[in-house]
Design an enzyme around this catalytic site. Structure first.
Site, mmCIF file in Angstrom:
data_model
loop_
_atom_site.group_PDB
_atom_site.id
_atom_site.type_symbol
_atom_site.label_atom_id
_atom_site.label_comp_id
_atom_site.label_asym_id
_atom_site.label_seq_id
_atom_site.Cartn_x
_atom_site.Cartn_y
_atom_site.Cartn_z
ATOM 1 N N ASP A 63 0.805 -1.211 0.000
ATOM 2 C CA ASP A 63 0.000 0.000 0.000
ATOM 3 C C ASP A 63 0.841 1.265 0.000
ATOM 4 O O ASP A 63 0.376 2.342 0.364
ATOM 5 C CB ASP A 63 -0.929 0.008 1.209
ATOM 6 N N LYS A 175 -6.834 -0.177 6.202
ATOM 7 C CA LYS A 175 -5.668 0.093 7.041
ATOM 8 C C LYS A 175 -5.489 1.588 7.238
ATOM 9 O O LYS A 175 -5.664 2.369 6.301
ATOM 10 C CB LYS A 175 -4.425 -0.496 6.395
ATOM 11 N N GLU A 215 -3.367 0.364 13.522
ATOM 12 C CA GLU A 215 -1.906 0.406 13.465
ATOM 13 C C GLU A 215 -1.326 1.688 14.062
ATOM 14 O O GLU A 215 -1.123 2.670 13.359
ATOM 15 C CB GLU A 215 -1.419 0.265 12.024
ATOM 16 N N GLU A 217 1.991 2.653 14.879
ATOM 17 C CA GLU A 217 3.374 2.180 14.787
ATOM 18 C C GLU A 217 4.263 2.959 15.749
ATOM 19 O O GLU A 217 4.321 4.188 15.697
ATOM 20 C CB GLU A 217 3.918 2.315 13.371
ATOM 21 N N LYS A 257 -2.141 -4.185 13.948
ATOM 22 C CA LYS A 257 -0.842 -4.191 13.273
ATOM 23 C C LYS A 257 0.154 -3.459 14.172
ATOM 24 O O LYS A 257 0.512 -2.308 13.934
ATOM 25 C CB LYS A 257 -0.926 -3.548 11.891
ATOM 26 N N GLY A 300 8.752 -2.885 10.347
ATOM 27 C CA GLY A 300 9.340 -1.659 10.877
ATOM 28 C C GLY A 300 10.800 -1.419 10.553
ATOM 29 O O GLY A 300 11.508 -0.812 11.340
ATOM 30 N N GLY A 301 11.274 -1.904 9.436
ATOM 31 C CA GLY A 301 12.661 -1.652 9.068
ATOM 32 C C GLY A 301 13.625 -2.760 9.464
ATOM 33 O O GLY A 301 14.829 -2.648 9.237
ATOM 34 N N SER A 326 2.167 -8.692 8.747
ATOM 35 C CA SER A 326 1.679 -7.795 7.699
ATOM 36 C C SER A 326 2.890 -7.001 7.244
ATOM 37 O O SER A 326 3.108 -5.869 7.654
ATOM 38 C CB SER A 326 0.574 -6.873 8.227
ATOM 39 N N TYR A 388 5.506 7.099 4.717
ATOM 40 C CA TYR A 388 5.186 6.714 3.333
ATOM 41 C C TYR A 388 3.785 7.161 2.986
ATOM 42 O O TYR A 388 3.024 7.517 3.863
ATOM 43 C CB TYR A 388 5.337 5.210 3.101
#
Length: 388
Positions: A63, A175, A215, A217, A257, A300-301, A326, A388
């Site tokens: 996405d 999402k 989510e 994060e 998530k 997450g990287g 995910s 993003y």
């Protein structure tokens, strides 16, 4: 609209008020009666969530916004054109056998309405593999006035009508990503904004037939220890579930998530998969109701291998949820570099996708081994302040 009466907690605060700087306040729970809606989509929402949270399967996140997708394409020397974005997403979404390991795919709006070169809708490609189409519905992060240089997630204008249109197009889950930064505090304002925004989005998505992925994060940025990440994560998820309940969100019809509980990316001591699993499961058991059907972790990287090893470690012991993945970069990195934008590399790139998807499928079942993984899959992908 039918409804049911449940006992749910109201909250009072102790421990110095609602300060979320370095010492968090805690809620004391007092039961009260609330009305939980059971709308026309409720049964479908539960079935969709159950389908996505099925054994040995997880979510492919593709996405990325057009701008971010352009950065990915630029890394292999391709221009950011719709044709190139379509070609890459076609590679991913037409991989034969992908549905054995992938239960859902999060799409960007452009992708939801696109088709393959031969005219097959991407949503139909997914359905053919028994993969549920999903859609990113937020409009990205913007600065949060009054905060400690933090952000909030925009996208509420027209959200209900957009969700309704996405449902008509074939999407069945949604999402919404917001972020919390530990080096920035996080401030009480940013945490509350993140939690309330996620709750309002979740209610709107469910009203329009879409299972919401929730989510918040917690970014990897910082040099803090894993204990600090756990402290912040517990506070954030306490806020999130408080506001989800206030907005009458059906817990059985959502997916989470979360970030894994890890040390900050710049911390001098790295944590083992077993340690990350221990701290992450501690957070989940303290904060997430067992009614939630699926916990679909973001990477997450982390490197592809790190993300898979950590997921595998979490599935070494029983828990009340479907603990799965995910992943975006942790599923796509090797695929993209294998493809290189060359048509003759499509089949090899699709095989690389199946390898990564199968590895994470095995991790969801607690059966993954990193033996034989190549060096590319072990490279970290952390980007400070990633958006993003």
């Amino acid at each position: 609209m039918a409804s049911v009466k449940l006992n749910a907690p109201s909250s009072h605060w102790i421990g110095g008020g609602r300060s979320l700087n370095r010492r968090f306040a805690f809620r004391t729970e007092i039961p009260r009666a609330v009305t939980i809606r059971a709308g026309s989509y409720t049964e479908e929402l539960l079935q969709t969530a159950k389908s996505i949270a099925s054994p040995g399967r997880g979510i492919l996140a593709i996405d990325e916004s057009n701008a971010t997708c352009g950065k990915r394409l630029a890394s292999i020397g391709l221009d950011n054109t719709e044709a190139n974005r379509q070609a890459y997403r076609q590679l991913l979404l037409t991989t034969s056998g992908l549905g054995e390991y992938i239960s859902g795919a999060i799409l960007f709006e452009e992708t939801l309405y696109q088709s393959t070169i031969d005219g097959t809708k991407f949503v139909d490609c997914l359905r053919g593999e028994n993969i549920v189409p999903g859609i990113k519905v937020d409009k990205g992060l913007v600065p949060l006035p009054g905060s400690n240089n933090e952000s909030w997630c925009q996208g509420f204008d027209g959200l209900a009508s957009r969700c309704a249109e996405y449902y008509k197009q074939g999407a069945r889950f949604a999402k919404w990503r917001t972020v919390v930064s530990i080096p920035c505090g996080p401030s009480a304002l940013a945490v509350k904004e993140a939690a309330w925004g996620l709750a309002r989005y979740a209610a709107i998505a469910q009203d329009n037939g879409l299972v919401p992925i929730v989510e918040p994060e917690i970014l990897l940025d910082g040099d803090h220890a894993i204990e600090r990440t756990l402290e912040v994560a517990e506070n954030v998820w306490a806020e999130v579930f408080f506001y989800l309940a206030q907005n009458n969100v059906v817990f059985e019809g959502i997916l989470l998530k979360p970030s894994m509980v890890t040390p900050g990316a710049e911390h001098k001591e790295k944590a083992s998969p077993e340690t990350i699993a221990k701290y992450t499961l501690t957070m989940l058991k303290r904060r997430v109701p067992p009614a939630v059907p699926g916990i679909m972790f973001l990477s997450g990287g982390q490197s592809e291998v790190e993300a898979t090893l950590n997921l595998n470690a979490m599935n070494q012991s029983p828990n009340p949820w479907h603990v799965s993945f995910s992943y975006a970069r942790a599923l796509q990195n090797t695929v993209l570099k294998t493809w290189k934008g060359q048509p003759e590399n499509v089949e090899t790139a699709q095989k690389a996708l199946l390898i990564r998807a199968k590895a994470n499928s095995m991790a969801q079942l607690g059966r993954y081994s990193a033996e034989g993984e190549n060096d590319e899959a072990k490279k970290g992908m952390f980007q400070k302040g990633y958006t993003y």
